[in-house]
Scaffold this motif. Structure first.
Motif, PDB file in Angstrom:
ATOM      1  N   LYS A 107       1.016  -1.351   0.011  1.00  0.00           N
ATOM      2  CA  LYS A 107      -0.121  -0.080   0.071  1.00  0.00           C
ATOM      3  C   LYS A 107       0.908   1.244  -0.095  1.00  0.00           C
ATOM      4  O   LYS A 107       2.075   1.471   0.482  1.00  0.00           O
ATOM      5  N   VAL A 110      -0.382   8.082  -3.545  1.00  0.00           N
ATOM      6  CA  VAL A 110       0.071   8.608  -4.887  1.00  0.00           C
ATOM      7  C   VAL A 110       0.550  10.119  -4.601  1.00  0.00           C
ATOM      8  O   VAL A 110       0.039  10.870  -3.759  1.00  0.00           O
ATOM      9  N   LEU A 141      -7.488   8.843 -10.502  1.00  0.00           N
ATOM     10  CA  LEU A 141      -6.262   8.944  -9.511  1.00  0.00           C
ATOM     11  C   LEU A 141      -6.182  10.400  -9.181  1.00  0.00           C
ATOM     12  O   LEU A 141      -6.054  11.328 -10.181  1.00  0.00           O
ATOM     13  N   ASP A 145      -4.090   9.955  -3.070  1.00  0.00           N
ATOM     14  CA  ASP A 145      -5.126   8.771  -2.712  1.00  0.00           C
ATOM     15  C   ASP A 145      -4.193   7.608  -2.227  1.00  0.00           C
ATOM     16  O   ASP A 145      -3.086   7.448  -2.612  1.00  0.00           O
ATOM     17  N   THR A 146      -4.607   6.681  -1.391  1.00  0.00           N
ATOM     18  CA  THR A 146      -4.039   5.568  -1.148  1.00  0.00           C
ATOM     19  C   THR A 146      -4.275   4.384  -2.125  1.00  0.00           C
ATOM     20  O   THR A 146      -5.678   4.152  -2.349  1.00  0.00           O
ATOM     21  N   VAL A 147      -3.435   3.753  -2.655  1.00  0.00           N
ATOM     22  CA  VAL A 147      -3.578   2.655  -3.617  1.00  0.00           C
ATOM     23  C   VAL A 147      -2.794   1.475  -3.134  1.00  0.00           C
ATOM     24  O   VAL A 147      -2.003   1.415  -2.104  1.00  0.00           O
ATOM     25  N   TYR A 148      -3.250   0.366  -3.627  1.00  0.00           N
ATOM     26  CA  TYR A 148      -2.469  -0.902  -3.412  1.00  0.00           C
ATOM     27  C   TYR A 148      -2.166  -1.445  -4.599  1.00  0.00           C
ATOM     28  O   TYR A 148      -2.726  -1.263  -5.652  1.00  0.00           O
ATOM     29  N   LEU A 159      -2.996  -2.224 -10.034  1.00  0.00           N
ATOM     30  CA  LEU A 159      -3.099  -1.143  -9.039  1.00  0.00           C
ATOM     31  C   LEU A 159      -4.761  -0.739  -8.934  1.00  0.00           C
ATOM     32  O   LEU A 159      -5.357  -0.625  -9.881  1.00  0.00           O
ATOM     33  N   ILE A 161      -7.344   1.625  -6.211  1.00  0.00           N
ATOM     34  CA  ILE A 161      -7.734   2.584  -5.147  1.00  0.00           C
ATOM     35  C   ILE A 161      -8.030   2.034  -3.570  1.00  0.00           C
ATOM     36  O   ILE A 161      -9.243   1.086  -3.938  1.00  0.00           O
ATOM     37  N   GLU A 162      -7.713   2.272  -2.741  1.00  0.00           N
ATOM     38  CA  GLU A 162      -8.193   1.666  -1.279  1.00  0.00           C
ATOM     39  C   GLU A 162      -9.547   2.100  -1.183  1.00  0.00           C
ATOM     40  O   GLU A 162      -9.934   3.081  -1.252  1.00  0.00           O
ATOM     41  N   LYS A 167      -9.581  -1.755 -10.565  1.00  0.00           N
ATOM     42  CA  LYS A 167      -8.260  -2.168 -10.676  1.00  0.00           C
ATOM     43  C   LYS A 167      -7.679  -1.838 -12.063  1.00  0.00           C
ATOM     44  O   LYS A 167      -8.748  -1.966 -12.905  1.00  0.00           O
TER      45      LYS A 167
END
Length: 174
Positions: A107, A110, A141, A145-148, A159, A161-162, A167
């Motif tokens: 995690k 961005v 995006l 933003d928190t992405v995984y 990829l 977005i939390e 995806k």
């Protein structure tokens, strides 16, 4: 006359040594076959060891060199784990040396979003990695933003977005 006698003697010596080698090879073959028929594994191993020790150094040099595969230890090897930060730094890079040490997802936040000339996203994240979109999906995006990032099949990555269910397929470019 002298030349013919020495020639005949030398030919006979060569012939006798060849016959001796055939006899030795025949006895070695019969010894190995008798060891092969042994049903008890300990006795079979002892028989092979006896045949092997019976060979002289000269016979061992004459035998063809056989490369034996390495033996496998019955004890599992201890794998020293790398620190988590090192695994995160190598996430997404090709040719990771040991697949048992790979992590499945990370995690991050961005830090920059750009587009390449083909309108594919280029995403920079806070752990000094840059990922580029490889599929045609659309995703909005924003910086912060928190992405995984997670492993997909055949060495590819996703990829997302939390907190969202969307995806896109990406590859690491830095």
């Amino acid at each position: 006359m002298k030349i013919t006698k020495t020639l005949i003697i030398s030919v006979l010596c060569v012939f006798i040594s060849i016959l001796a080698n055939f006899a030795l090879a025949d006895s070695l073959t019969s010894s190995l076959l008798s060891c092969r028929t042994e049903t008890n594994s300990v006795h079979r191993l002892q028989c092979y060891d006896d045949v092997s020790s019976a060979l002289t150094a000269e016979q061992q040099q004459a035998a063809p060199n056989i490369i034996m595969p390495p033996t496998v230890s019955s004890q599992p090897s201890k794998i020293e784990a790398e620190p988590q930060s090192s695994l995160v730094k190598t996430f997404g890079l090709p040719n990771i040396p040991d697949p048992e040490e790979e992590i499945s997802d990370i995690k991050a936040v961005v830090t920059n979003v750009e587009y390449n000339p083909y309108k594919k996203l280029i995403v920079s994240i806070d752990i000094d990695q840059i990922w580029q979109q490889t599929d045609g999906s659309r995703m909005r995006l924003r910086v912060g933003d928190t992405v995984y990032l997670e492993r997909a099949a055949l060495g590819s990555f996703f990829l997302g977005i939390e907190g969202k269910n969307k995806k896109m397929r990406v590859k690491r470019i830095k």
